[in-house]
Design a protein around this motif. Structure first.
Motif, PDB file in Angstrom:
ATOM      1  N   LEU A  13      94.906  40.858  65.545  1.00  0.00           N
ATOM      2  CA  LEU A  13      94.097  41.878  66.162  1.00  0.00           C
ATOM      3  C   LEU A  13      94.647  42.064  67.549  1.00  0.00           C
ATOM      4  O   LEU A  13      94.545  43.199  68.033  1.00  0.00           O
ATOM      5  CB  LEU A  13      92.794  41.282  66.364  1.00  0.00           C
ATOM      6  CG  LEU A  13      91.996  41.137  65.110  1.00  0.00           C
ATOM      7  CD1 LEU A  13      90.460  40.481  65.289  1.00  0.00           C
ATOM      8  CD2 LEU A  13      91.625  42.704  64.499  1.00  0.00           C
ATOM      9  N   PHE A  52      95.570  45.681  68.951  1.00  0.00           N
ATOM     10  CA  PHE A  52      94.834  46.422  70.288  1.00  0.00           C
ATOM     11  C   PHE A  52      96.126  46.617  71.133  1.00  0.00           C
ATOM     12  O   PHE A  52      96.109  47.668  71.926  1.00  0.00           O
ATOM     13  CB  PHE A  52      94.180  45.258  70.827  1.00  0.00           C
ATOM     14  CG  PHE A  52      92.892  45.194  70.080  1.00  0.00           C
ATOM     15  CD1 PHE A  52      92.505  46.067  69.005  1.00  0.00           C
ATOM     16  CD2 PHE A  52      92.166  43.865  70.038  1.00  0.00           C
ATOM     17  CE1 PHE A  52      91.181  45.914  68.405  1.00  0.00           C
ATOM     18  CE2 PHE A  52      90.979  43.875  69.426  1.00  0.00           C
ATOM     19  CZ  PHE A  52      90.579  44.668  68.447  1.00  0.00           C
ATOM     20  N   GLN A  73      97.709  49.799  70.129  1.00  0.00           N
ATOM     21  CA  GLN A  73      96.873  51.039  70.200  1.00  0.00           C
ATOM     22  C   GLN A  73      96.830  51.328  71.892  1.00  0.00           C
ATOM     23  O   GLN A  73      97.310  52.671  71.971  1.00  0.00           O
ATOM     24  CB  GLN A  73      95.567  50.603  70.099  1.00  0.00           C
ATOM     25  CG  GLN A  73      95.199  50.568  68.270  1.00  0.00           C
ATOM     26  CD  GLN A  73      93.824  49.978  68.222  1.00  0.00           C
ATOM     27  OE1 GLN A  73      93.216  49.707  69.118  1.00  0.00           O
ATOM     28  NE2 GLN A  73      93.372  50.124  67.041  1.00  0.00           N
ATOM     29  N   SER A  91      83.465  53.212  66.320  1.00  0.00           N
ATOM     30  CA  SER A  91      84.410  53.102  67.318  1.00  0.00           C
ATOM     31  C   SER A  91      83.870  53.042  68.838  1.00  0.00           C
ATOM     32  O   SER A  91      84.444  52.649  69.500  1.00  0.00           O
ATOM     33  CB  SER A  91      85.689  53.971  67.130  1.00  0.00           C
ATOM     34  OG  SER A  91      85.410  55.307  67.326  1.00  0.00           O
ATOM     35  N   LEU A 142      86.642  48.148  72.695  1.00  0.00           N
ATOM     36  CA  LEU A 142      86.935  47.074  71.569  1.00  0.00           C
ATOM     37  C   LEU A 142      87.954  46.190  71.747  1.00  0.00           C
ATOM     38  O   LEU A 142      88.047  44.891  71.375  1.00  0.00           O
ATOM     39  CB  LEU A 142      86.857  47.736  70.154  1.00  0.00           C
ATOM     40  CG  LEU A 142      87.405  46.698  68.959  1.00  0.00           C
ATOM     41  CD1 LEU A 142      86.075  45.812  68.687  1.00  0.00           C
ATOM     42  CD2 LEU A 142      87.390  47.747  67.741  1.00  0.00           C
ATOM     43  N   SER A 143      89.171  46.771  72.345  1.00  0.00           N
ATOM     44  CA  SER A 143      90.229  46.013  72.509  1.00  0.00           C
ATOM     45  C   SER A 143      90.023  45.247  73.795  1.00  0.00           C
ATOM     46  O   SER A 143      91.298  44.084  73.847  1.00  0.00           O
ATOM     47  CB  SER A 143      91.575  47.160  72.865  1.00  0.00           C
ATOM     48  OG  SER A 143      91.258  47.992  74.028  1.00  0.00           O
ATOM     49  N   VAL A 157      84.461  40.673  66.104  1.00  0.00           N
ATOM     50  CA  VAL A 157      85.283  41.641  66.660  1.00  0.00           C
ATOM     51  C   VAL A 157      86.257  42.271  65.489  1.00  0.00           C
ATOM     52  O   VAL A 157      86.452  43.447  65.407  1.00  0.00           O
ATOM     53  CB  VAL A 157      86.535  41.017  67.637  1.00  0.00           C
ATOM     54  CG1 VAL A 157      87.472  41.781  68.103  1.00  0.00           C
ATOM     55  CG2 VAL A 157      85.571  40.409  68.993  1.00  0.00           C
ATOM     56  N   HIS A 206      86.226  45.955  64.173  1.00  0.00           N
ATOM     57  CA  HIS A 206      87.655  46.722  64.236  1.00  0.00           C
ATOM     58  C   HIS A 206      87.701  47.435  62.893  1.00  0.00           C
ATOM     59  O   HIS A 206      88.275  48.570  62.673  1.00  0.00           O
ATOM     60  CB  HIS A 206      88.852  45.708  64.271  1.00  0.00           C
ATOM     61  CG  HIS A 206      90.125  46.245  63.924  1.00  0.00           C
ATOM     62  ND1 HIS A 206      90.837  47.117  64.748  1.00  0.00           N
ATOM     63  CD2 HIS A 206      90.995  45.947  62.913  1.00  0.00           C
ATOM     64  CE1 HIS A 206      91.937  47.579  63.977  1.00  0.00           C
ATOM     65  NE2 HIS A 206      92.034  46.750  62.852  1.00  0.00           N
ATOM     66  N   SER A 244      85.647  50.438  62.675  1.00  0.00           N
ATOM     67  CA  SER A 244      86.225  51.611  63.247  1.00  0.00           C
ATOM     68  C   SER A 244      87.291  52.255  62.880  1.00  0.00           C
ATOM     69  O   SER A 244      87.927  52.984  63.689  1.00  0.00           O
ATOM     70  CB  SER A 244      85.977  51.139  65.062  1.00  0.00           C
ATOM     71  OG  SER A 244      87.039  50.277  65.076  1.00  0.00           O
ATOM     72  N   SER A 245      88.105  51.513  62.025  1.00  0.00           N
ATOM     73  CA  SER A 245      89.379  51.932  61.447  1.00  0.00           C
ATOM     74  C   SER A 245      89.317  53.130  60.710  1.00  0.00           C
ATOM     75  O   SER A 245      88.335  53.327  60.141  1.00  0.00           O
ATOM     76  CB  SER A 245      89.971  50.849  60.607  1.00  0.00           C
ATOM     77  OG  SER A 245      89.952  49.503  61.095  1.00  0.00           O
TER      78      SER A 245
END
Length: 1427
Positions: free
Chosen positions: A419, A423, A426, A463, A474-475, A487, A491, A494-495
């Motif tokens: 994760l 993040f 991203q 998201s 979220l990140s 978390v 994630h 929201s993907s």
């Protein structure tokens, strides 16, 4: 001009007698004009027919337009053909004697490509690896014996070159470069360009391809000498084989020889059976001459028939032999052809490897097990494995992580690592496209419809949930073993969110056509929604093994979809392709070298033989000559052996590099796949569960005679009827065992062939043993496997080739196979060395008999109690319950007592826990007093509410939730509501700037983010969700304002918190004994430090002033000008500014807008509302203070200086008579009795129903002092003004004081800045040896932080001077273009901004003095400019 059927095309000429009104037809392609329409149509058909050829390239079967385009492209490619090569190429072409143009062009190209000619522009390398453009001045060849005509190879020449230099056009550097240091520019000269160039200058003459006479005259080829363009003698090209055959010469005719020549001409020279005519002629010749008798016509006829019959028999026999020969050839060709493996009959038994039998890892998941290990091994740098798993991820560690259910185990760390990497990737992509989206609240429930667009829409809403309800992206959410499940769930939900337009375009181009529909998390949510539902009630480590692998595979697929990882993969693929090309080139060069070496040996032998014959050597001279030849050959062989050794070494290195990229090896006849894992040694065999097609129609003929593919069986194959048949069972060594089946079926199963019957077929049928895994780990197994694979099989041929190619590397690699881990029964584990092993200690203390859910619950209860204790003892707020100790005790015994009728939360506290249940369910009140219509509807929905229904079609009730999470969520809500809003910052609170702006505009301090946080908190259904909310709240509390973290402003020490006194204005700490004069006890009223204390005016006597009468306007103006507005703290809001109102009784100052009825300008004796109220209503009178507990040092000072607490106090007194004791507290009577008698402080009720202390104090270790005391007036100076007067110095407090907390906050933010990495720790002199030669006073931020903690700084400026020294050293040692210098500029600008925000002195400018320095690679101290 294109050629028509390889002949020149002539255009039709237009008629010269055309009138203006004539109708004509124009062909645009050929630019011709026709008067006849039929001729025009014929020409159109002709130009579009594929009968044209390109005159330049010779390509045929083209249309006219294609031929023109081909000629155009050819001329374009010849435009940049070097002029320096034209004369040498034409000269060499004129020396060839070839009947084919292709042979002529190949001769010229092979000679020119390895040699460079005088005046040619090339690239040369004279020093190091710097290649520069140069031109050839002269050529030098190796020395040869006199008269030798051996053509030296291209590597035997050295070239004198002159390099071009831009700064000196007149002349450059001249040097001698060997053959391997000279090269042509890429694409300048190639085989195709050579053919195109020569084709336009050649023609055929008397069967030989020669250069056109016009070309010879144009380039003066006849006047060119070979020495002018090269060195040595011109080459002699071998002529074509057709030209070597001499034409047949006719012998002179002799009288009477015509019959003999005719007979010889008709007689074949080949051996074999002769015709019957010949035998008949010989018989006639041998007979003795007899007198001629009249011939019998019948006998003659019968003889002719007999001869014709014999001729027919001879032809039939010859034809039969040819047919048998062709049939045999076709049979052998068909036999050697590669076929489907299942169609072959000459298979051998494939030896089985050792079966995999890992504890806790079934065969269906072993492939996923290997894939995760290899993924972590390959992408270790991207994942930063060493930061998370210091010893890496090995087989045993990963197996335990999957089988042992641990909260803080390796599996939890692995998910956190994935994760964190996602993040970070991203954020890296966000920097590229700079896309950000808005934040919206969740909408009403919308049932999920089919289609990817709906799923993307729901993912987009999910998201934005984290930013909306937690105030944090979220990140940026905290990741630890307790929050990783939630978390991860957020994630995955929201993907696949829809990005912005710029982001979508960027993804499409940079990530290979990637879109939201391709997201692995989106597909996992659609295909396996039960996994996300399970995360609501279970920890991720408590899930099934299959679900764990699905999650890991999903995260891995997401990681490799990002552009950064794709670039890394493409770089590795390019490296693999380059390595393969290098290996291929090495093989080609070695074969070429061996051929050249063989030719050189032959030439050397011929040369020595010719010299021996020329000199007519005999005896000792001939013997010495032979010895010299032998020595020359041995020297040549020795040099060749050295070159071959280097070649073998290089090939071995390249094969090792290619072996690192090998993963999939191939598959065998039964479709079993063979793998090489780069992390786990061994050759793994997988019998997958995928479909392999349908069975064959019939059982293979295993007893059929096997055609020979080797020499042993060639005779049997060739003589099909003469040799005995060899059954396949005997050939392959199979035992004729039935085992309940027919012999053929048993043999087919043992050979892994299709039986034609799905129930008995192990290839196409559904075998219960599939999937299954084996491993080959010994040399005997690998060699047996290679020998058993069939070379004629379509799949096994490739598998055998790959195994033979990497056999040495595979045998070396499988020696590291951890067989004791893959199959403990096959090999015992090695003895454990008696070394001290570091045992992993989990972060959660979980009892052995405790489940994961219970462990999370215990951890959450500890977190809540610890957070409440820190808030209470840090004077950040007071829990609004009746009995605090009882409330804490209930939570300790795994219960919960809210000590109130209900809890309220949300916007305007509209939601209640007795009405609003999780999932948007509203409970119907049992009493008839409450109207259902008045209960507000809770529209909050969890981001996972739109998952697909369960497989059985039954959806879980949205309001059903465990009582434990609901109770702990309520406990955390009470803790949050106990905190004063002043001490809640971002992300849930207001920033200082927003707070000041709202206070200045008299706007309410309500925070929407905190209200949404409360709503989502009370909707939590799992402990992980509550922990995530708790950590978000913890990060939003201003812990620097806590008394537990306060340091004395005077001595700068954090010790002795019991004697620490906090200022009610700036919240700075002061020891009682550090004040001047010293204080023996804590003041009961508000106490302000010297900087926050309001200014006191010296009272003046009122004098009678005689003035002339003036109008009222002037009087008001004069009074307005003479009136002085004192600056201090407002008695109502507690903030500074212009205080316009002063109470004549208590002399308290107020803002004009803070007073309900502001005094008029003529009112000289104004009294505030507190003084106007009766004594019983005044909250600060001495009688009331005597009834309650005294202030406990500084434990509750901050809560009681604001109007909120005073109003709460008054409201509590009015409603104290209606207070009640909770029935749930009856179980805690024993716990109350055990409380310390010294603690007499009463706790307020929930929702503010009990009185609270209006002063903030610190609880003493010995108890609370409850004795009443009178109001003590705070001294004005505390000895500070007197000290200043004695010293006689006038310094501002801002310059002379040390703001320890501000400096600590500054250092904390600076050391977390991304550009602080060069200045975080002292410079390592081992890595930078000359640093101390340039920098005499090193400094870094770690040293600054240590000096501040030791109290070595007296003022803020002293610390900032050291900070400025850090940047001065940076600019002195590094160039202005160096990344470290640029990082220093950005960090210095950041510190300047933060100093202004924290009210600290500005950072001093570094004195940039230009000075010479050496060894550092830069000039003097010069600050770089940032673009």
């Amino acid at each position: 001009m294109p050629l028509l059927k390889r002949k020149a095309f002539e255009k039709s000429a237009a008629s010269g007698y055309l009138r203006d009104d004539d109708e004509v037809f124009h062909c645009e392609l050929t630019d011709e004009i026709f008067k006849d329409y039929e001729e025009y149509c014929e020409r159109i058909i002709l130009v579009n027919s594929m009968v044209w050829s390109c005159e330049m390239t010779g390509k045929n079967n083209l249309t006219y337009a294609e031929a023109l385009e081909s000629e155009k492209a050819a001329r374009k490619s010849l435009k940049d053909f070097p002029m320096e090569l034209r004369i040498p190429i034409l000269y060499l072409a004129s020396k060839t004697k070839r009947s084919s143009f292709a042979e002529m062009a190949e001769d010229v190209f092979n000679y020119v490509r390895e040699r460079f000619f005088v005046g040619e522009t090339v690239e040369a390398c004279l020093e190091g690896d710097s290649w520069q453009e140069a031109h050839i001045l002269s050529i030098t060849a190796q020395k040869q014996p006199p008269g030798s005509k051996v053509v030296l190879p291209g590597s035997s020449y050295c070239y004198e070159v002159e390099q071009y230099q831009e700064d000196n056009p007149a002349g450059g550097k001249i040097g001698l470069a060997p053959h391997d240091r000279v090269r042509r520019r890429k694409g300048v000269y190639s085989r195709d360009k050579n053919r195109l160039f020569l084709k336009q200058f050649v023609e055929q003459s008397q069967g030989i391809i020669v250069i056109k006479k016009s070309a010879l005259e144009k380039y003066n080829i006849g006047k060119v000498n070979f020495d002018q363009i090269f060195t040595g003698s011109p080459p002699e090209f071998s002529p074509s084989k057709k030209l070597l055959k001499s034409p047949p010469t006719k012998a002179p005719a002799k009288p009477g020889s015509a019959t003999k020549l005719k007979a010889k001409k008709g007689t074949p020279d080949k051996k074999g059976q002769q015709s019957m005519d010949k035998f008949l002629k010989k018989t006639d010749k041998n007979e003795s001459p007899k007198p001629k008798t009249p011939s019998d016509p019948n006998a003659k006829k019968s003889a002719q028939e007999l001869a014709a019959k014999m001729r027919r028999a001879e032809e039939e026999m010859k034809q039969r032999k040819e047919e048998e020969k062709a049939k045999k050839k076709a049979y052998l060709k068909e036999w050697q052809k590669v076929k489907e493996d299942q169609e072959l009959e000459d298979h051998k038994i494939i030896p089985k490897g050792t079966p995999i039998d890992m504890e806790g890892i079934p065969h269906e998941h072993f492939g996923d097990f290997l894939s995760v290990l290899e993924f972590v091994h390959i992408h270790g740098e991207t994942l930063k494995v060493k930061d998370t798993l210091h010893n890496g991820l090995d087989v045993e560690t990963f197996r335990k992580a999957l089988t042992l259910k641990q909260h803080a185990g390796v599996f939890s760390d692995l998910v956190q690592m994935f994760l964190t990497t996602i993040f970070q990737l991203q954020e890296d992509e966000a920097e590229d496209y700079n896309e950000s989206g808005g934040i919206q609240e969740s909408t009403d429930y919308e049932p999920m419809s089919g289609g990817m667009n709906k799923a993307v829409e729901l993912a987009t809403k999910a998201s934005k949930w984290s930013q909306t309800y937690l105030g944090t992206p979220l990140s940026k959410l905290p990741l630890d073993p307790t929050t990783v499940t939630e978390v991860l769930r957020l994630h995955l939900l929201s993907s696949g969110a829809a990005p912005g337009s710029r982001c979508a375009t960027w993804r499409y181009h940079q990530r290979g056509g990637y879109s939201s529909h391709d997201d692995a998390g989106l597909r996992l949510r659609l295909q396996h929604p039960d996994i996300l539902r399970t995360m609501l009630t279970k920890h991720v480590a408590d899930m099934s093994l299959g679900d764990k692998f699905l999650i890991l595979q999903c995260l891995m697929n997401q990681i490799i979809s990002y552009a950064t990882v794709r670039d890394i993969i493409e770089e590795k693929l390019d490296e693999m392709r380059n390595t393969k090309q290098a290996l291929r080139s090495s093989h080609i060069n070695e074969r070429r070298r061996e051929a050249q070496l063989l030719a050189s040996r032959q030439e050397l032998k011929k040369e020595y033989a010719a010299k021996k014959a020329e000199d007519k050597l005999t005896g000792e001279a001939a013997k010495a000559h032979d010895e010299a030849l032998k020595a020359a050959l041995e020297k040549m062989n020795k040099e060749g052996e050295g070159i071959k050794a280097e070649y073998e070494k290089k090939v071995k290195e390249l094969k090792v590099q290619l072996f690192d990229y090998t993963s999939y090896v191939g598959s065998d006849r039964a479709f079993r796949r063979y793998w090489l894992n780069q992390h786990v040694a061994g050759l793994f065999v997988e019998s997958g569960a995928e479909s392999r097609g349908q069975c064959r129609d019939k059982l293979p003929d295993l007893h059929r005679e096997r055609a020979g593919s080797d020499k042993e069986n060639e005779s049997a194959a060739n003589s099909r009827g003469g040799s005995p048949k060899k059954p396949l069972t005997n050939i392959n060594g199979l035992a004729n065992k039935l085992n309940g089946l027919e012999a053929g079926v048993a043999q087919a199963q043992e050979l892994m062939l299709c039986t034609g019957d799905p129930p008995t077929c192990n290839v196409h049928g559904k075998d219960e043993n599939r999937p299954f895994w084996w491993v080959y780990h010994t040399q005997e197994q690998i060699e047996g496997l290679i020998q058993s694979l069939n070379k004629r099989g379509l799949r096994e041929n490739d598998l055998r080739h790959n195994l033979e190619l990497d056999k040495d590397n595979i045998l070396e690699y499988i020696q590291k196979c951890p067989l004791h881990l893959l199959n403990p029964a096959a090999k015992a584990p090695p003895p454990v060395l008696s070394t001290r092993m570091h045992k992993f200690q989990p972060s959660l203390n979980v009892p052995d008999d405790c489940t994961l859910s219970e462990a999370l619950e215990l951890s959450l209860r500890d977190h809540i109690l610890e957070l409440e204790e820190k808030i209470f003892h840090g004077c950040l707020g007071v829990l609004k319950v009746k009995d605090r100790e009882a409330w804490r005790g209930t939570i300790m015994v795994r219960g919960y007592d809210k000590q109130a009728d209900y809890l309220s939360w949300g916007p305007a506290r509209r939601y209640r826990d007795d009405y609003h249940m999780p999932g948007g369910v509203t409970a119907v009140p049992t009493d008839n007093k409450t109207d259902i219509a008045t209960i507000p509807e809770n529209k909050y929905r969890d981001p996972g509410h739109c998952l697909e229904p369960r497989p059985n079609g039954i959806k879980a009730e949205p309001g059903v939730a465990s009582a434990a999470p609901r109770g702990l969520a309520g406990a955390l809500l009470q803790v949050e509501q106990a905190i004063h809003h002043k001490y809640i910052k971002r992300p849930l609170g207001l920033s200082d700037k927003e707070r000041k702006e709202r206070e200045a505009k008299n706007k309410p301090l309500d925070n929407d983010t905190l209200e949404r946080w409360e709503v989502s908190l009370m909707e939590c259904r799992s402990f992980a969700q509550i922990v995530l909310h708790l950590f978000t709240l913890d990060s939003s509390i201003t812990w620097s304002a806590s008394i537990l973290n306060a340091s004395c402003r005077l001595c700068r020490r954090k010790t002795d918190p019991d004697n620490m006194l906090l200022c009610d204005g700036c919240n700075k700490g002061h020891h009682l004994y550090c004040l001047k004069p010293k204080l023996t006890k804590v003041p009961e009223d508000d106490w302000f430090c010297e900087q926050c204390r309001p200014k006191e005016r010296t009272p003046r006597k009122r004098r009678k002033i005689i003035e002339e009468p003036i109008n009222d306007d002037s009087d008001s103006k004069s009074e307005e000008s003479e009136e002085e507005l004192d600056l201090g703290l407002c008695g109502a809001c507690g903030s500074g500014g212009e205080l316009a109102a002063v109470c004549r009784t208590c002399e308290t100052r107020y803002h004009a807008e803070c007073v309900a009825a502001p005094p008029s300008r003529q009112a000289k004796r104004w009294v505030c509302q507190a003084c106007q109220a009766p004594p019983s209503a005044q909250p600060n009178n001495s009688r009331h203070r005597g009834e309650g507990p005294r202030r406990r040092c500084a434990a509750a000072a901050l809560d009681n200086i604001h109007n909120y607490t005073r109003a709460l106090h008054a409201h509590a007194r009015r409603t104290s008579e209606d207070s009640y004791d909770s029935e749930d507290n009856t179980s805690l009577i024993a716990l109350k009795k055990t409380r310390s008698r010294q603690s007499k402080e009463a706790s307020p009720l929930a929702n503010g129903n009990t009185p609270t202390n209006n002063r903030r104090s610190r609880k003493s270790k010995d108890g609370v002092n409850t004795s009443a005391s009178k109001k003590v007036k705070t001294p004005l100076t505390n000895g500070v003004h007197e000290e200043k007067q004695v010293n006689g110095r006038k310094r501002s407090n801002k310059e002379a004081s040390l703001h320890t907390e501000g400096l600590e906050q500054l250092l904390k933010e600076v050391m977390k800045h991304k550009d602080c990495w060069p200045f975080y720790d002292p410079v390592d002199t081992e890595m930078v040896p000359d640093y101390l030669d340039v920098i005499k006073t090193p400094m870094d931020f770690t040293t600054i932080k240590e000096k501040l903690s030791r109290g070595e700084y007296a003022t803020d400026a002293a610390l900032l001077d050291d900070a400025a020294l850090v940047f001065l050293n940076c600019y002195t040692y590094n160039k202005d273009t160096h990344p470290v210098a640029k990082a220093g500029v950005r960090l210095e600008q950041y510190i300047q901004r933060r100093c202004a925000d924290l009210s600290l002195p500005p950072l001093p400018e570094a004195p940039l003095v230009e000075e010479a320095r050496g060894g550092g690679g830069g000039g003097g101290a010069k600050k770089p400019r940032l673009k």
